[in-house]
Design an enzyme around this catalytic site. Structure first.
Site, PDB file in Angstrom:
ATOM      1  N   ASP A 131       0.827  -1.208   0.000  1.00 25.17           N
ATOM      2  CA  ASP A 131       0.000   0.000   0.000  1.00 25.17           C
ATOM      3  C   ASP A 131       0.865   1.264   0.000  1.00 25.17           C
ATOM      4  O   ASP A 131       1.949   1.283   0.592  1.00 25.17           O
ATOM      5  CB  ASP A 131      -0.892  -0.012   1.242  1.00 25.17           C
ATOM      6  CG  ASP A 131      -2.069   0.935   1.133  1.00 25.17           C
ATOM      7  OD1 ASP A 131      -2.319   1.439   0.027  1.00 25.17           O
ATOM      8  OD2 ASP A 131      -2.733   1.166   2.155  1.00 25.17           O
ATOM      9  N   GLY A 132       0.359   2.306  -0.646  1.00 21.35           N
ATOM     10  CA  GLY A 132       1.020   3.609  -0.574  1.00 21.35           C
ATOM     11  C   GLY A 132       1.663   4.098  -1.855  1.00 21.35           C
ATOM     12  O   GLY A 132       2.312   5.144  -1.855  1.00 21.35           O
ATOM     13  N   ARG A 140      -5.481  -2.430   8.423  1.00 20.46           N
ATOM     14  CA  ARG A 140      -6.607  -3.322   8.100  1.00 20.46           C
ATOM     15  C   ARG A 140      -6.112  -4.324   7.057  1.00 20.46           C
ATOM     16  O   ARG A 140      -5.079  -4.107   6.428  1.00 20.46           O
ATOM     17  CB  ARG A 140      -7.805  -2.529   7.579  1.00 20.46           C
ATOM     18  CG  ARG A 140      -7.490  -1.615   6.405  1.00 20.46           C
ATOM     19  CD  ARG A 140      -8.731  -0.839   5.949  1.00 20.46           C
ATOM     20  NE  ARG A 140      -8.414   0.055   4.855  1.00 20.46           N
ATOM     21  CZ  ARG A 140      -8.028   1.321   5.006  1.00 20.46           C
ATOM     22  NH1 ARG A 140      -7.888   1.835   6.207  1.00 20.46           N
ATOM     23  NH2 ARG A 140      -7.762   2.074   3.954  1.00 20.46           N
ATOM     24  N   ILE A 141      -6.881  -5.403   6.854  1.00 24.62           N
ATOM     25  CA  ILE A 141      -6.398  -6.439   5.929  1.00 24.62           C
ATOM     26  C   ILE A 141      -7.148  -6.457   4.604  1.00 24.62           C
ATOM     27  O   ILE A 141      -6.805  -7.238   3.711  1.00 24.62           O
ATOM     28  CB  ILE A 141      -6.402  -7.842   6.584  1.00 24.62           C
ATOM     29  CG1 ILE A 141      -7.785  -8.206   7.102  1.00 24.62           C
ATOM     30  CG2 ILE A 141      -5.394  -7.892   7.708  1.00 24.62           C
ATOM     31  CD1 ILE A 141      -7.839  -9.615   7.667  1.00 24.62           C
ATOM     32  N   SER A 142      -8.142  -5.606   4.440  1.00 26.99           N
ATOM     33  CA  SER A 142      -8.743  -5.320   3.135  1.00 26.99           C
ATOM     34  C   SER A 142      -9.105  -6.555   2.304  1.00 26.99           C
ATOM     35  O   SER A 142      -8.705  -6.669   1.146  1.00 26.99           O
ATOM     36  CB  SER A 142      -7.797  -4.416   2.335  1.00 26.99           C
ATOM     37  OG  SER A 142      -7.585  -3.193   3.009  1.00 26.99           O
ATOM     38  N   ASN A 201     -10.439  -3.122  -6.766  1.00 27.41           N
ATOM     39  CA  ASN A 201      -9.622  -2.110  -7.462  1.00 27.41           C
ATOM     40  C   ASN A 201     -10.158  -1.709  -8.831  1.00 27.41           C
ATOM     41  O   ASN A 201      -9.739  -0.705  -9.404  1.00 27.41           O
ATOM     42  CB  ASN A 201      -8.174  -2.594  -7.611  1.00 27.41           C
ATOM     43  CG  ASN A 201      -7.394  -2.549  -6.313  1.00 27.41           C
ATOM     44  OD1 ASN A 201      -6.436  -3.295  -6.134  1.00 27.41           O
ATOM     45  ND2 ASN A 201      -7.798  -1.691  -5.382  1.00 27.41           N
ATOM     46  N   TRP A 202     -11.118  -2.480  -9.348  1.00 27.34           N
ATOM     47  CA  TRP A 202     -11.725  -2.105 -10.638  1.00 27.34           C
ATOM     48  C   TRP A 202     -12.468  -0.773 -10.533  1.00 27.34           C
ATOM     49  O   TRP A 202     -12.769  -0.146 -11.554  1.00 27.34           O
ATOM     50  CB  TRP A 202     -12.698  -3.194 -11.100  1.00 27.34           C
ATOM     51  CG  TRP A 202     -12.053  -4.516 -11.411  1.00 27.34           C
ATOM     52  CD1 TRP A 202     -12.118  -5.649 -10.671  1.00 27.34           C
ATOM     53  CD2 TRP A 202     -11.238  -4.834 -12.549  1.00 27.34           C
ATOM     54  NE1 TRP A 202     -11.394  -6.663 -11.265  1.00 27.34           N
ATOM     55  CE2 TRP A 202     -10.850  -6.192 -12.427  1.00 27.34           C
ATOM     56  CE3 TRP A 202     -10.808  -4.105 -13.668  1.00 27.34           C
ATOM     57  CZ2 TRP A 202     -10.045  -6.830 -13.363  1.00 27.34           C
ATOM     58  CZ3 TRP A 202     -10.005  -4.747 -14.605  1.00 27.34           C
ATOM     59  CH2 TRP A 202      -9.635  -6.085 -14.449  1.00 27.34           C
ATOM     60  N   ARG A 245      -0.090   9.283 -10.120  1.00 24.06           N
ATOM     61  CA  ARG A 245      -0.187   8.058  -9.323  1.00 24.06           C
ATOM     62  C   ARG A 245       0.497   6.866  -9.985  1.00 24.06           C
ATOM     63  O   ARG A 245       1.079   6.021  -9.310  1.00 24.06           O
ATOM     64  CB  ARG A 245      -1.662   7.729  -9.057  1.00 24.06           C
ATOM     65  CG  ARG A 245      -2.325   8.633  -8.035  1.00 24.06           C
ATOM     66  CD  ARG A 245      -3.808   8.302  -7.894  1.00 24.06           C
ATOM     67  NE  ARG A 245      -4.028   6.920  -7.511  1.00 24.06           N
ATOM     68  CZ  ARG A 245      -3.996   6.456  -6.261  1.00 24.06           C
ATOM     69  NH1 ARG A 245      -3.751   7.283  -5.258  1.00 24.06           N
ATOM     70  NH2 ARG A 245      -4.229   5.187  -6.006  1.00 24.06           N
ATOM     71  N   GLY A 286       0.272   5.369  -4.581  1.00 25.63           N
ATOM     72  CA  GLY A 286      -0.309   6.639  -5.000  1.00 25.63           C
ATOM     73  C   GLY A 286       0.145   7.795  -4.133  1.00 25.63           C
ATOM     74  O   GLY A 286       0.487   8.874  -4.632  1.00 25.63           O
TER      75      GLY A 286
END
Length: 258
Positions: A35-36, A212-214, A83-84, A48, A38
């Site tokens: 993550d991160g 969080r684990i998303s 992510n779509w 991005r 962007g």
């Protein structure tokens, strides 16, 4: 008395800062939420997609180091089923990344005896992405070292729903009895079944400061250790990985026991 507490404090600090030890236990299965990207780009006033491109270089660094220190499986959350929802230009770029990544990195993966696997709903990927993934899997299928496992168009809830449907069909077809369903049967229908004894995650790492684990490997993370770092994924390097594993090496996993 003051000296006693001072010495005790110094001893505790020394233990807390103990560095990564290659001779100590290394997690067999590490899963990373990368993550991160962007935010890294935005901090540098870049688009991005520049962060995603730099993040691909981080994947290469972490893959090499993980293999060197004896990790058996490295699972990377590359693209989720959610992510779509991102803007089309960003999604299109992300779908091109596996093509570029495998085109440049597969020769090294072969040389380093690293095997590529992918979990997720790959049938829904664009054709050029699917071709790149299939070719990387085929080119590295005979490698016997670390498994580099990409979660691509992956969502854990959907994975478990699909596993449930498969088991229900087995029962309906009289191939499986209801009373025979147990954890092992359920795990055999998950996308990670091919990982065998390494199916369960030992250590989950998430970069960027989010905690969080998303929707990532919900079943497989049942007893994993969690590590959250504020480092953005493009800044995460080999030393960052070692620092994370040093924390793991200080923990005592009890799996519900004493």
């Amino acid at each position: 008395m003051i000296n006693f507490f001072k010495k005790k404090k110094q001893k505790e600090n020394k233990i807390a800062s103990r560095p990564f030890d290659e001779m100590d236990e290394v997690p067999s299965h590490i899963a990373i939420i990368m993550d991160g990207n962007g935010r890294w780009a935005q901090k540098k006033f870049l688009p991005r997609i520049a962060g995603h491109k730099e993040g691909m270089n981080t994947v290469k660094k972490i893959t090499r180091r993980s293999s060197q220190i004896g990790v058996n499986v490295l699972t990377l959350y590359a693209f989720s089923t959610e992510n779509w929802r991102r803007p089309d230009p960003e999604v299109n770029f992300l779908m091109q990344l596996p093509v570029d990544f495998f085109d440049t990195f597969v020769p090294e993966l072969i040389k380093e005896n690293i095997k590529v696997q992918v979990i997720g709903f790959t049938d829904q990927l664009p054709l050029h992405t699917k071709k790149a993934v299939t070719k990387a899997i085929e080119d590295t299928k005979n490698n016997t070292g670390m498994i580099l496992n990409f979660a691509l168009n992956y969502g854990s809830r959907s994975e478990m729903l699909e596993a449930t449907k498969k088991i229900a069909k087995l029962v309906k077809d009289n191939t499986l009895k209801l009373e025979e369903i147990d954890e092992a049967i359920f795990e055999s229908q998950l996308m990670t079944a091919s990982l065998g004894d390494n199916q369960e995650v030992d250590y989950l790492i998430r970069t960027s400061g989010e905690e969080r684990i998303s929707n990532f490997l919900l079943w497989q993370n049942a007893y994993s250790e969690f590590y959250f770092t504020k480092e953005l994924w493009p800044d995460f390097n080999e030393q960052s990985l070692e620092n994370a594993i040093a924390v793991y090496q200080k923990r005592h996993r009890r799996f519900g026991g004493l």
